[in-house]
Design a protein around this motif. Structure first.
Motif, mmCIF file in Angstrom:
data_model
loop_
_atom_site.group_PDB
_atom_site.id
_atom_site.type_symbol
_atom_site.label_atom_id
_atom_site.label_comp_id
_atom_site.label_asym_id
_atom_site.label_seq_id
_atom_site.Cartn_x
_atom_site.Cartn_y
_atom_site.Cartn_z
ATOM 1 N N MET A 31 38.731 -39.388 83.056
ATOM 2 C CA MET A 31 37.579 -39.154 83.036
ATOM 3 C C MET A 31 36.647 -40.189 82.842
ATOM 4 N N SER A 32 35.452 -40.289 83.509
ATOM 5 C CA SER A 32 34.802 -41.270 83.496
ATOM 6 C C SER A 32 33.772 -41.318 82.444
ATOM 7 N N PRO A 33 33.610 -42.439 81.312
ATOM 8 C CA PRO A 33 32.667 -42.533 80.535
ATOM 9 C C PRO A 33 31.235 -42.007 80.988
ATOM 10 N N SER A 34 30.152 -41.639 80.289
ATOM 11 C CA SER A 34 29.120 -41.440 80.626
ATOM 12 C C SER A 34 27.977 -41.564 79.594
ATOM 13 N N ARG A 35 28.073 -42.849 79.066
ATOM 14 C CA ARG A 35 27.194 -43.224 78.136
ATOM 15 C C ARG A 35 25.649 -43.304 78.601
ATOM 16 N N ASP A 36 24.598 -42.647 78.002
ATOM 17 C CA ASP A 36 23.519 -42.778 78.434
ATOM 18 C C ASP A 36 22.881 -44.145 77.985
ATOM 19 N N PHE A 37 22.741 -45.148 78.855
ATOM 20 C CA PHE A 37 22.480 -46.571 78.456
ATOM 21 C C PHE A 37 21.039 -46.521 78.171
ATOM 22 N N GLN A 38 20.148 -45.873 78.914
ATOM 23 C CA GLN A 38 18.588 -45.833 78.409
ATOM 24 C C GLN A 38 18.377 -45.287 76.984
ATOM 25 N N THR A 39 19.110 -44.432 76.539
ATOM 26 C CA THR A 39 18.815 -44.022 75.156
ATOM 27 C C THR A 39 19.742 -44.495 74.157
ATOM 28 N N GLY A 40 21.060 -44.838 74.597
ATOM 29 C CA GLY A 40 21.887 -45.586 73.694
ATOM 30 C C GLY A 40 22.803 -44.442 73.028
ATOM 31 N N LEU A 41 22.707 -43.263 73.556
ATOM 32 C CA LEU A 41 23.285 -41.990 73.018
ATOM 33 C C LEU A 41 24.924 -41.973 73.460
ATOM 34 N N ILE A 42 25.810 -41.694 72.716
ATOM 35 C CA ILE A 42 27.167 -41.639 72.994
ATOM 36 C C ILE A 42 27.303 -39.882 73.388
ATOM 37 N N LEU A 43 27.669 -39.555 74.415
ATOM 38 C CA LEU A 43 27.557 -38.159 74.871
ATOM 39 C C LEU A 43 28.877 -37.459 74.646
ATOM 40 N N PRO A 44 28.839 -36.242 74.517
ATOM 41 C CA PRO A 44 30.219 -35.510 74.458
ATOM 42 C C PRO A 44 31.225 -36.155 75.205
ATOM 43 N N ALA A 45 30.800 -36.130 76.437
ATOM 44 C CA ALA A 45 31.982 -36.784 77.275
ATOM 45 C C ALA A 45 32.786 -38.250 76.917
ATOM 46 N N ASP A 46 31.810 -38.910 76.288
ATOM 47 C CA ASP A 46 32.190 -40.171 75.865
ATOM 48 C C ASP A 46 33.123 -39.916 74.513
ATOM 49 N N ILE A 47 32.689 -39.000 73.865
ATOM 50 C CA ILE A 47 33.728 -38.750 72.605
ATOM 51 C C ILE A 47 34.979 -38.139 72.992
ATOM 52 N N ASP A 48 35.041 -37.541 74.024
ATOM 53 C CA ASP A 48 36.361 -36.934 74.649
ATOM 54 C C ASP A 48 37.093 -38.091 75.056
ATOM 55 N N PHE A 49 36.618 -38.983 75.962
ATOM 56 C CA PHE A 49 37.115 -39.906 76.343
ATOM 57 C C PHE A 49 37.652 -41.022 75.125
ATOM 58 N N LEU A 50 36.950 -41.222 74.207
ATOM 59 C CA LEU A 50 37.456 -41.861 73.238
ATOM 60 C C LEU A 50 38.483 -41.217 72.450
ATOM 61 N N GLN A 51 38.332 -40.242 72.146
ATOM 62 C CA GLN A 51 39.193 -39.258 71.558
ATOM 63 C C GLN A 51 40.790 -39.567 72.181
ATOM 64 N N GLY A 52 40.788 -39.541 73.586
ATOM 65 C CA GLY A 52 41.934 -39.658 74.268
ATOM 66 C C GLY A 52 42.695 -41.042 74.129
ATOM 67 N N VAL A 53 41.665 -42.100 74.032
ATOM 68 C CA VAL A 53 42.501 -43.525 73.676
ATOM 69 C C VAL A 53 42.839 -43.494 72.160
ATOM 70 N N PHE A 54 42.082 -42.873 71.582
ATOM 71 C CA PHE A 54 42.482 -42.963 69.946
ATOM 72 C C PHE A 54 43.743 -42.048 69.648
ATOM 73 N N ASN A 55 44.017 -40.834 70.324
ATOM 74 C CA ASN A 55 44.966 -40.446 70.091
ATOM 75 C C ASN A 55 46.314 -40.948 70.841
ATOM 76 N N SER A 56 46.057 -41.358 71.943
ATOM 77 C CA SER A 56 47.132 -42.177 72.455
ATOM 78 C C SER A 56 47.705 -43.533 71.565
#
Length: 66
Positions: A1-26
């Motif tokens: 999964m490719s991280p999709s952070r919205d750099f213009q708004t600084g928001l962390i999007l749901p796909a980013d949370i999923d990405f980080l969750q995977g690293v966290f779980n591992s």
């Protein structure tokens, strides 16, 4: 999964949370830590901090929190 952070708004999007969750779980599994431990909370904070600093590679994130 490719991280999709919205750099213009600084928001962390749901796909980013999923990405980080995977690293966290591992990482929890590798360290044999329960997800409710103080170490797990510190790990989550560190992952978010690294992600916000621009670290996007799962391998690099894992290495930095190992």
């Amino acid at each position: 999964m490719s991280p999709s952070r919205d750099f213009q708004t600084g928001l962390i999007l749901p796909a980013d949370i999923d990405f980080l969750q995977g690293v966290f779980n591992s990482t929890l599994e590798a360290k044999k830590l329960p997800c409710t431990s103080p170490e797990a909370e510190a790990l989550a904070k560190r992952l978010f901090s690294l992600y916000q600093a621009g670290v996007r590679s799962p391998a690099e994130l894992s290495a930095l929190v190992a």
